[in-house]
Design a protein around this motif. Structure first.
Motif, PDB file in Angstrom:
ATOM      1  N   THR A  27     -11.800   9.585  -7.018  1.00  0.00           N
ATOM      2  CA  THR A  27     -11.607  10.635  -6.022  1.00  0.00           C
ATOM      3  C   THR A  27     -12.695  11.693  -6.142  1.00  0.00           C
ATOM      4  OG1 THR A  27     -10.116  11.790  -7.513  1.00  0.00           O
ATOM      5  CG2 THR A  27      -9.115  10.304  -5.898  1.00  0.00           C
ATOM      6  N   LYS A  85     -18.942   8.724  -0.231  1.00  0.00           N
ATOM      7  CA  LYS A  85     -18.901   7.851   0.940  1.00  0.00           C
ATOM      8  C   LYS A  85     -18.662   6.437   0.434  1.00  0.00           C
ATOM      9  CE  LYS A  85     -23.908   7.325   1.173  1.00  0.00           C
ATOM     10  NZ  LYS A  85     -25.104   7.413   1.998  1.00  0.00           N
ATOM     11  N   TRP A  86     -18.038   5.629   1.245  1.00  0.00           N
ATOM     12  CA  TRP A  86     -17.577   4.307   0.818  1.00  0.00           C
ATOM     13  C   TRP A  86     -18.403   3.218   1.462  1.00  0.00           C
ATOM     14  CZ3 TRP A  86     -14.296   4.472  -3.108  1.00  0.00           C
ATOM     15  CH2 TRP A  86     -13.686   5.697  -3.348  1.00  0.00           C
ATOM     16  N   SER A  99      -7.233  -0.888   3.339  1.00  0.00           N
ATOM     17  CA  SER A  99      -7.878  -0.963   4.655  1.00  0.00           C
ATOM     18  C   SER A  99      -9.212  -1.704   4.533  1.00  0.00           C
ATOM     19  CB  SER A  99      -8.103   0.437   5.231  1.00  0.00           C
ATOM     20  OG  SER A  99      -6.862   1.039   5.523  1.00  0.00           O
ATOM     21  N   SER A 100      -9.919  -1.511   3.417  1.00  0.00           N
ATOM     22  CA  SER A 100     -11.176  -2.228   3.185  1.00  0.00           C
ATOM     23  C   SER A 100     -10.927  -3.697   2.864  1.00  0.00           C
ATOM     24  CB  SER A 100     -11.949  -1.592   2.024  1.00  0.00           C
ATOM     25  OG  SER A 100     -12.402  -0.312   2.374  1.00  0.00           O
ATOM     26  N   ARG A 107       0.831  -1.207   0.000  1.00  0.00           N
ATOM     27  CA  ARG A 107       0.000   0.000   0.000  1.00  0.00           C
ATOM     28  C   ARG A 107       0.862   1.251   0.000  1.00  0.00           C
ATOM     29  NH1 ARG A 107      -3.881  -0.018   5.025  1.00  0.00           N
ATOM     30  NH2 ARG A 107      -3.820  -2.249   4.640  1.00  0.00           N
ATOM     31  N   GLU A 162      -4.226   3.446   0.439  1.00  0.00           N
ATOM     32  CA  GLU A 162      -4.440   3.217   1.877  1.00  0.00           C
ATOM     33  C   GLU A 162      -5.889   2.813   2.187  1.00  0.00           C
ATOM     34  OE1 GLU A 162      -2.235   3.359   4.439  1.00  0.00           O
ATOM     35  OE2 GLU A 162      -3.817   2.878   5.878  1.00  0.00           O
ATOM     36  N   ASN A 163      -6.843   3.579   1.705  1.00  0.00           N
ATOM     37  CA  ASN A 163      -8.249   3.270   2.000  1.00  0.00           C
ATOM     38  C   ASN A 163      -8.686   1.960   1.351  1.00  0.00           C
ATOM     39  OD1 ASN A 163      -8.551   5.564   3.537  1.00  0.00           O
ATOM     40  ND2 ASN A 163      -9.330   6.786   1.827  1.00  0.00           N
ATOM     41  N   CYS A 185     -17.749   3.518  -4.129  1.00  0.00           N
ATOM     42  CA  CYS A 185     -18.136   4.815  -3.579  1.00  0.00           C
ATOM     43  C   CYS A 185     -19.533   5.200  -4.051  1.00  0.00           C
ATOM     44  CB  CYS A 185     -17.123   5.892  -3.944  1.00  0.00           C
ATOM     45  SG  CYS A 185     -17.019   6.295  -5.684  1.00  0.00           S
ATOM     46  N   PRO A 245     -14.347  -2.075  -1.713  1.00  0.00           N
ATOM     47  CA  PRO A 245     -14.963  -0.753  -1.553  1.00  0.00           C
ATOM     48  C   PRO A 245     -15.473  -0.165  -2.872  1.00  0.00           C
ATOM     49  CG  PRO A 245     -12.590  -0.520  -1.584  1.00  0.00           C
ATOM     50  CD  PRO A 245     -12.885  -2.001  -1.683  1.00  0.00           C
TER      51      PRO A 245
END
Ligand code: ZN
Length: 136
Positions: A46, A57-58, A22-23, A13, A18-19, A32, A30
Protein backbone atom coordinates in the motif's frame (compact mmCIF):
# COMPACT_ATOMS: atom_id res chain seq x y z
CA UNK A 1 6.53 -39.26 -13.51
CA UNK A 2 4.83 -37.99 -10.39
CA UNK A 3 2.94 -34.74 -10.98
CA UNK A 4 1.95 -32.11 -8.47
CA UNK A 5 -1.67 -31.40 -7.62
CA UNK A 6 -3.26 -27.97 -7.20
CA UNK A 7 -5.41 -27.86 -4.08
CA UNK A 8 -7.00 -24.45 -3.49
CA UNK A 9 -9.59 -23.55 -0.95
CA UNK A 10 -12.45 -21.27 -1.89
CA UNK A 11 -11.16 -17.76 -2.51
CA UNK A 12 -13.38 -14.67 -2.22
CA UNK A 13 -12.43 -11.05 -2.74
CA UNK A 14 -12.85 -8.42 -0.06
CA UNK A 15 -12.03 -4.68 -0.03
CA UNK A 16 -8.32 -5.45 0.57
CA UNK A 17 -8.10 -7.82 -2.41
CA UNK A 18 -10.45 -6.02 -4.83
CA UNK A 19 -7.70 -4.58 -7.04
CA UNK A 20 -5.69 -7.82 -6.97
CA UNK A 21 -8.57 -9.99 -8.15
CA UNK A 22 -9.66 -7.38 -10.71
CA UNK A 23 -6.20 -7.84 -12.27
CA UNK A 24 -6.12 -11.63 -12.02
CA UNK A 25 -9.59 -11.78 -13.64
CA UNK A 26 -7.81 -10.38 -16.73
CA UNK A 27 -5.07 -13.02 -16.26
CA UNK A 28 -2.63 -10.29 -15.19
CA UNK A 29 -0.43 -10.49 -12.10
CA UNK A 30 -0.25 -6.97 -10.60
CA UNK A 31 2.96 -5.40 -9.36
CA UNK A 32 3.35 -1.80 -8.25
CA UNK A 33 5.78 0.87 -9.38
CA UNK A 34 6.57 3.82 -7.14
CA UNK A 35 5.86 7.09 -8.94
CA UNK A 36 8.45 8.88 -6.78
CA UNK A 37 11.51 6.59 -6.72
CA UNK A 38 10.74 3.89 -9.30
CA UNK A 39 10.97 0.96 -6.86
CA UNK A 40 9.00 -2.15 -7.78
CA UNK A 41 6.80 -3.88 -5.22
CA UNK A 42 4.44 -6.78 -4.85
CA UNK A 43 0.67 -6.71 -5.21
CA UNK A 44 -0.02 -6.46 -1.48
CA UNK A 45 1.82 -3.17 -0.95
CA UNK A 46 0.00 0.00 0.00
CA UNK A 47 3.12 2.17 0.11
CA UNK A 48 6.63 2.11 -1.32
CA UNK A 49 9.00 0.11 0.89
CA UNK A 50 11.95 2.17 -0.37
CA UNK A 51 10.75 5.75 0.15
CA UNK A 52 7.37 5.50 1.92
CA UNK A 53 5.44 7.13 -0.91
CA UNK A 54 1.81 6.14 -1.46
CA UNK A 55 2.10 7.20 -5.10
CA UNK A 56 1.93 3.71 -6.58
CA UNK A 57 0.83 2.74 -10.06
CA UNK A 58 0.00 -0.82 -11.04
CA UNK A 59 1.26 -2.81 -13.98
CA UNK A 60 1.03 -6.41 -15.12
CA UNK A 61 4.13 -8.45 -14.34
CA UNK A 62 5.77 -10.44 -17.12
CA UNK A 63 4.77 -13.66 -15.36
CA UNK A 64 8.31 -15.04 -15.36
CA UNK A 65 9.85 -16.15 -12.06
CA UNK A 66 12.63 -18.26 -10.58
CA UNK A 67 12.24 -20.66 -7.63
CA UNK A 68 13.92 -19.32 -4.49
CA UNK A 69 12.50 -21.95 -2.12
CA UNK A 70 9.76 -24.58 -2.10
CA UNK A 71 8.05 -27.29 -0.07
CA UNK A 72 6.19 -30.45 -1.03
CA UNK A 73 3.03 -31.17 0.97
CA UNK A 74 1.91 -34.80 1.14
CA UNK A 75 -1.87 -34.63 1.47
CA UNK A 76 -3.87 -37.80 2.00
CA UNK A 77 -7.66 -37.70 2.13
CA UNK A 78 -9.49 -40.26 4.26
CA UNK A 79 -9.34 -43.76 2.73
CA UNK A 80 -6.93 -42.56 0.04
CA UNK A 81 -3.88 -44.81 -0.23
CA UNK A 82 -1.62 -42.55 -2.26
CA UNK A 83 -1.00 -39.02 -1.04
CA UNK A 84 -1.44 -36.09 -3.40
CA UNK A 85 1.69 -34.00 -3.68
CA UNK A 86 1.17 -30.24 -3.56
CA UNK A 87 4.22 -28.12 -4.37
CA UNK A 88 4.33 -24.57 -2.99
CA UNK A 89 7.14 -22.35 -4.22
CA UNK A 90 8.46 -18.93 -3.40
CA UNK A 91 9.23 -17.41 -6.77
CA UNK A 92 11.27 -14.30 -7.45
CA UNK A 93 9.46 -12.46 -10.23
CA UNK A 94 11.55 -11.17 -13.12
CA UNK A 95 10.68 -7.64 -11.93
CA UNK A 96 12.02 -8.34 -8.43
CA UNK A 97 9.14 -8.96 -5.97
CA UNK A 98 8.78 -12.42 -4.45
CA UNK A 99 5.48 -14.31 -4.43
CA UNK A 100 4.48 -17.73 -3.19
CA UNK A 101 2.00 -19.98 -4.92
CA UNK A 102 1.26 -23.60 -5.68
CA UNK A 103 3.06 -25.11 -8.68
CA UNK A 104 1.06 -27.14 -11.22
CA UNK A 105 2.31 -29.86 -13.53
CA UNK A 106 5.70 -30.33 -11.93
CA UNK A 107 7.43 -33.47 -10.74
CA UNK A 108 8.02 -32.67 -7.04
CA UNK A 109 11.21 -34.71 -7.19
CA UNK A 110 12.71 -32.44 -9.84
CA UNK A 111 11.97 -29.14 -8.07
CA UNK A 112 15.06 -27.11 -7.32
CA UNK A 113 16.10 -23.61 -6.45
CA UNK A 114 16.66 -21.70 -9.68
CA UNK A 115 14.05 -23.59 -11.71
CA UNK A 116 12.22 -21.25 -14.07
CA UNK A 117 8.48 -20.74 -13.56
CA UNK A 118 5.65 -18.85 -15.23
CA UNK A 119 2.50 -17.54 -13.62
CA UNK A 120 -0.80 -19.02 -14.73
CA UNK A 121 -4.28 -18.69 -13.27
CA UNK A 122 -6.88 -21.18 -12.05
CA UNK A 123 -10.44 -20.52 -10.98
CA UNK A 124 -11.51 -20.74 -7.36
CA UNK A 125 -15.15 -19.81 -7.00
CA UNK A 126 -15.59 -16.63 -9.00
CA UNK A 127 -11.94 -15.56 -8.68
CA UNK A 128 -8.84 -16.35 -10.71
CA UNK A 129 -5.95 -17.36 -8.46
CA UNK A 130 -2.33 -17.13 -9.60
CA UNK A 131 -0.30 -20.34 -9.59
CA UNK A 132 3.07 -21.22 -11.04
CA UNK A 133 3.88 -23.72 -13.78
CA UNK A 134 7.31 -24.83 -14.95
CA UNK A 135 8.58 -22.64 -17.78
CA UNK A 136 9.00 -24.95 -20.75
ZN1 ZN B 1 9.41 4.91 -3.69
Amino acid sequence: MTTSTINLGLVCRDPATENFFSSTAKREFPICLCSDCGAVGGPQQTLCLSCGSTGLKWEAASGRAVVRSYIVLHQRAALQETPELVVVAIGELAEGPWWWAQVADVDPYTMAEGKRLVIDFVASGEEMVPIFRPDA
